[in-house]
Design a protein around this motif. Structure first.
Motif, PDB file in Angstrom:
ATOM      1  N   ASN A  21     -31.863  25.633 -46.068  1.00 27.63           N
ATOM      2  CA  ASN A  21     -31.168  25.548 -44.810  1.00 27.63           C
ATOM      3  C   ASN A  21     -30.129  24.447 -44.831  1.00 27.63           C
ATOM      4  OD1 ASN A  21     -32.900  27.529 -43.735  1.00 27.63           O
ATOM      5  ND2 ASN A  21     -34.487  25.983 -43.803  1.00 27.63           N
ATOM      6  N   GLN A  22     -29.107  24.658 -45.618  1.00 23.98           N
ATOM      7  CA  GLN A  22     -28.034  23.689 -45.706  1.00 23.98           C
ATOM      8  C   GLN A  22     -26.728  24.428 -45.770  1.00 23.98           C
ATOM      9  OE1 GLN A  22     -28.509  20.433 -45.732  1.00 23.98           O
ATOM     10  NE2 GLN A  22     -30.713  20.384 -45.857  1.00 23.98           N
ATOM     11  N   ASN A  23     -25.652  23.764 -45.450  1.00 28.98           N
ATOM     12  CA  ASN A  23     -24.335  24.397 -45.484  1.00 28.98           C
ATOM     13  C   ASN A  23     -23.640  24.032 -46.778  1.00 28.98           C
ATOM     14  OD1 ASN A  23     -21.803  25.293 -45.126  1.00 28.98           O
ATOM     15  ND2 ASN A  23     -21.486  24.348 -43.147  1.00 28.98           N
ATOM     16  N   SER A  24     -23.030  25.009 -47.440  1.00 27.30           N
ATOM     17  CA  SER A  24     -22.395  24.745 -48.718  1.00 27.30           C
ATOM     18  C   SER A  24     -21.168  23.863 -48.573  1.00 27.30           C
ATOM     19  CB  SER A  24     -21.985  26.067 -49.370  1.00 27.30           C
ATOM     20  OG  SER A  24     -21.057  26.742 -48.569  1.00 27.30           O
ATOM     21  N   ASN A  25     -20.536  23.875 -47.413  1.00 28.41           N
ATOM     22  CA  ASN A  25     -19.315  23.093 -47.249  1.00 28.41           C
ATOM     23  C   ASN A  25     -19.605  21.618 -47.058  1.00 28.41           C
ATOM     24  OD1 ASN A  25     -18.061  25.478 -47.277  1.00 28.41           O
ATOM     25  ND2 ASN A  25     -17.868  25.662 -45.059  1.00 28.41           N
ATOM     26  N   THR A 192     -28.564  43.654 -57.050  1.00 30.23           N
ATOM     27  CA  THR A 192     -27.175  43.231 -57.220  1.00 30.23           C
ATOM     28  C   THR A 192     -26.251  44.409 -57.473  1.00 30.23           C
ATOM     29  OG1 THR A 192     -27.700  42.778 -59.529  1.00 30.23           O
ATOM     30  CG2 THR A 192     -27.647  40.906 -58.031  1.00 30.23           C
ATOM     31  N   HIS A 193     -26.557  45.514 -56.872  1.00 36.20           N
ATOM     32  CA  HIS A 193     -25.681  46.676 -57.037  1.00 36.20           C
ATOM     33  C   HIS A 193     -24.294  46.372 -56.473  1.00 36.20           C
ATOM     34  CE1 HIS A 193     -24.456  50.742 -57.623  1.00 36.20           C
ATOM     35  NE2 HIS A 193     -24.157  50.884 -56.355  1.00 36.20           N
ATOM     36  N   ARG A 194     -24.241  45.774 -55.308  1.00 31.19           N
ATOM     37  CA  ARG A 194     -22.984  45.364 -54.704  1.00 31.19           C
ATOM     38  C   ARG A 194     -23.205  44.061 -53.944  1.00 31.19           C
ATOM     39  NH1 ARG A 194     -20.813  48.269 -57.674  1.00 31.19           N
ATOM     40  NH2 ARG A 194     -19.357  49.984 -57.292  1.00 31.19           N
ATOM     41  N   ILE A 195     -22.562  42.988 -54.389  1.00 31.50           N
ATOM     42  CA  ILE A 195     -22.655  41.706 -53.707  1.00 31.50           C
ATOM     43  C   ILE A 195     -21.262  41.281 -53.265  1.00 31.50           C
ATOM     44  CG2 ILE A 195     -23.342  39.279 -53.888  1.00 31.50           C
ATOM     45  CD1 ILE A 195     -25.625  41.269 -54.084  1.00 31.50           C
ATOM     46  N   LEU A 196     -21.127  40.982 -52.003  1.00 32.14           N
ATOM     47  CA  LEU A 196     -19.852  40.524 -51.468  1.00 32.14           C
ATOM     48  C   LEU A 196     -19.804  39.013 -51.560  1.00 32.14           C
ATOM     49  CD1 LEU A 196     -17.264  41.350 -49.918  1.00 32.14           C
ATOM     50  CD2 LEU A 196     -18.564  40.949 -47.817  1.00 32.14           C
ATOM     51  N   VAL A 197     -18.784  38.481 -52.220  1.00 31.65           N
ATOM     52  CA  VAL A 197     -18.674  37.037 -52.390  1.00 31.65           C
ATOM     53  C   VAL A 197     -17.470  36.528 -51.619  1.00 31.65           C
ATOM     54  CG1 VAL A 197     -18.458  35.142 -54.023  1.00 31.65           C
ATOM     55  CG2 VAL A 197     -19.741  37.184 -54.642  1.00 31.65           C
ATOM     56  N   LEU A 198     -17.698  35.591 -50.734  1.00 34.51           N
ATOM     57  CA  LEU A 198     -16.627  35.018 -49.926  1.00 34.51           C
ATOM     58  C   LEU A 198     -16.214  33.683 -50.520  1.00 34.51           C
ATOM     59  CD1 LEU A 198     -18.151  35.684 -46.391  1.00 34.51           C
ATOM     60  CD2 LEU A 198     -16.870  37.237 -47.863  1.00 34.51           C
ATOM     61  N   ASP A 199     -14.947  33.519 -50.765  1.00 34.55           N
ATOM     62  CA  ASP A 199     -14.448  32.282 -51.362  1.00 34.55           C
ATOM     63  C   ASP A 199     -13.360  31.713 -50.468  1.00 34.55           C
ATOM     64  OD1 ASP A 199     -13.553  30.235 -52.882  1.00 34.55           O
ATOM     65  OD2 ASP A 199     -12.731  31.455 -54.486  1.00 34.55           O
ATOM     66  N   GLY A 200     -13.614  30.543 -49.838  1.00 35.91           N
ATOM     67  CA  GLY A 200     -12.626  29.926 -48.975  1.00 35.91           C
ATOM     68  C   GLY A 200     -12.614  30.517 -47.583  1.00 35.91           C
ATOM     69  N   ILE A 201     -13.145  31.129 -47.220  1.00 40.14           N
ATOM     70  CA  ILE A 201     -13.230  31.558 -45.855  1.00 40.14           C
ATOM     71  C   ILE A 201     -14.525  31.335 -45.150  1.00 40.14           C
ATOM     72  CG2 ILE A 201     -11.972  33.162 -44.604  1.00 40.14           C
ATOM     73  CD1 ILE A 201     -12.529  35.244 -46.711  1.00 40.14           C
ATOM     74  N   GLY A 210     -16.003  26.328 -49.000  1.00 37.92           N
ATOM     75  CA  GLY A 210     -14.893  26.513 -48.079  1.00 37.92           C
ATOM     76  C   GLY A 210     -15.076  27.673 -47.131  1.00 37.92           C
ATOM     77  N   CYS A 211     -16.205  28.380 -47.244  1.00 37.39           N
ATOM     78  CA  CYS A 211     -16.444  29.537 -46.372  1.00 37.39           C
ATOM     79  C   CYS A 211     -16.950  29.111 -45.003  1.00 37.39           C
ATOM     80  CB  CYS A 211     -17.472  30.477 -46.998  1.00 37.39           C
ATOM     81  SG  CYS A 211     -16.839  31.381 -48.410  1.00 37.39           S
ATOM     82  N   CYS A 212     -16.759  29.992 -44.057  1.00 33.83           N
ATOM     83  CA  CYS A 212     -17.268  29.794 -42.705  1.00 33.83           C
ATOM     84  C   CYS A 212     -18.801  29.792 -42.736  1.00 33.83           C
ATOM     85  CB  CYS A 212     -16.740  30.919 -41.823  1.00 33.83           C
ATOM     86  SG  CYS A 212     -17.556  31.079 -40.237  1.00 33.83           S
ATOM     87  N   GLY A 235     -23.165  28.968 -52.972  1.00 30.47           N
ATOM     88  CA  GLY A 235     -23.107  28.227 -54.226  1.00 30.47           C
ATOM     89  C   GLY A 235     -21.683  27.935 -54.651  1.00 30.47           C
ATOM     90  N   SER A 236     -21.514  27.551 -55.896  1.00 31.20           N
ATOM     91  CA  SER A 236     -20.211  27.168 -56.431  1.00 31.20           C
ATOM     92  C   SER A 236     -19.755  28.192 -57.471  1.00 31.20           C
ATOM     93  CB  SER A 236     -20.314  25.791 -57.091  1.00 31.20           C
ATOM     94  OG  SER A 236     -21.189  25.858 -58.217  1.00 31.20           O
ATOM     95  N   TRP A 237     -18.566  27.949 -58.035  1.00 30.92           N
ATOM     96  CA  TRP A 237     -18.066  28.826 -59.096  1.00 30.92           C
ATOM     97  C   TRP A 237     -18.984  28.779 -60.312  1.00 30.92           C
ATOM     98  CZ3 TRP A 237     -14.996  32.763 -59.984  1.00 30.92           C
ATOM     99  CH2 TRP A 237     -14.004  33.078 -59.041  1.00 30.92           C
TER     100      TRP A 237
END
Length: 331
Positions: A21-25, A192-201, A210-212, A235-237
């Motif tokens: 329960n932590q925020n990546s940003n 992991t058939h389809r994973i949506l990855v948000l980067d910067g938003i 950087g994601c919301c 997570g990170s890159w």
């Protein structure tokens, strides 16, 4: 098509994820668990108690409290801070869900998936009935006045909002930047058939820095509570590269076909879709303002959406919807 980075992946997951329960940003140091106790003067005092070893902060509303009429009540202030502060929200591992519809949808989904929904407190407008489907759910129900409901919901007409739930983060939320013990990428998602990855938003979502915050008020309202229904990993890159290497995934990135680019984008044609139909894939979409990061452009195969006329970009949600539809295995 400049959009907010989103990645798509294919893989197979393990049964359970540990709650992070932590925020990546915003890195949040682990703190002792804190409980709120009502003192003789009617105020709430913090008590350090880390018996469960979770490192999370907890705010317990006394069980005898059945109604709140003052907007100055400590619990109301606690709820307001959960709405406004991402770090506070993640340190308590709780989010405020406003409105009967998202509360009911989250609860029904959890029931259908046989996963426990933890509602710490259900705030109901005076004289309002407990929402259908929740009347058998055991949780602390507190009646609140119209002024309190108006302040917590943020809407001018309190009558339009009859219920607000204080919910714990789902066990499907994992923050790799905080939990160093979850280094095995095979345990991040159930599939992991389809994973949506948000980067910067659809099987899950991976959030890059950087994601919301998926549990903030606007995100919960716009997604109708989907943050409680989808596996989410932050997570990170470095973590994303680990996921890519583990499942040998193809990295795709949505990008407009503009002359002068170093890499010529592939066109999102039916032929291209067929070529990646059975390949574990990540789809990255860049932010509408900045577009793809240099790292995304270097690491991914660029793909553009064919468009007529001279328009060069699409709204990220529109572009993402087109990509997600086209890249479904059945297409």
């Amino acid at each position: 098509m400049l959009c907010s980075y989103k990645l798509w992946v294919q893989a197979s997951y393990p049964p359970h994820l540990t709650v992070l329960n932590q925020n990546s940003n915003i890195p949040i140091p682990k703190t002792k668990t804190q409980f709120q106790r009502k003192s003789l003067d009617g105020r709430f005092d913090d008590i350090d108690d880390d018996a469960d070893g979770s490192g999370l902060r907890k705010f317990a509303l006394p069980s005898h409290v059945k109604s709140i009429t003052s907007t100055s009540n400590p619990f109301v202030k606690h709820c307001l801070k959960l709405k406004s502060s991402s770090s506070y929200r993640h340190s308590h591992a709780s989010a405020l869900v406003v409105g009967t519809t998202p509360i009911r949808e989250i609860y029904r989904y959890k029931e259908s998936s046989q996963e426990k929904t933890v509602i710490d407190c259900l705030l109901l407008l005076e004289n309002a009935e407990i929402p259908e489907g929740l009347d058998t759910h055991s949780c602390h129900v507190v009646r609140v006045g119209s002024m309190v409901m108006k302040k917590l919901s943020g809407v001018q007409s309190a009558e339009s909002i009859e219920a607000i739930a204080l919910m714990r983060f789902p066990t499907s939320f994992l923050n790799l930047t905080v939990d160093q013990n979850k280094s095995d990428s095979q345990s991040w998602f159930p599939s992991t058939h389809r994973i949506l990855v948000l980067d910067g938003i659809q099987d899950g979502i991976f959030l890059l820095p950087g994601c919301c915050d998926p549990f903030n008020e606007k995100a919960l309202r716009a997604s109708r509570g989907a943050s409680f229904q989808l596996p989410i990993v932050s997570g990170s890159w470095y973590h994303l590269q680990t996921l890519k290497d583990t499942f040998n995934m193809k990295m795709l990135a949505g990008h407009p076909d503009i002359d002068g680019k170093l890499k010529k984008p592939f066109s999102l044609s039916q032929e291209f879709v067929h070529s990646v139909a059975h390949v574990p894939s990540c789809l990255v979409l860049g932010s509408e303002g900045r577009g793809l990061s240099e790292k995304s452009q270097l690491k991914c195969e660029l793909v553009s959406i064919p468009m007529t006329g001279k328009f060069e970009s699409l709204n990220v949600s529109v572009a993402g919807g087109i990509f997600l539809f086209m890249l479904q295995p059945k297409n």
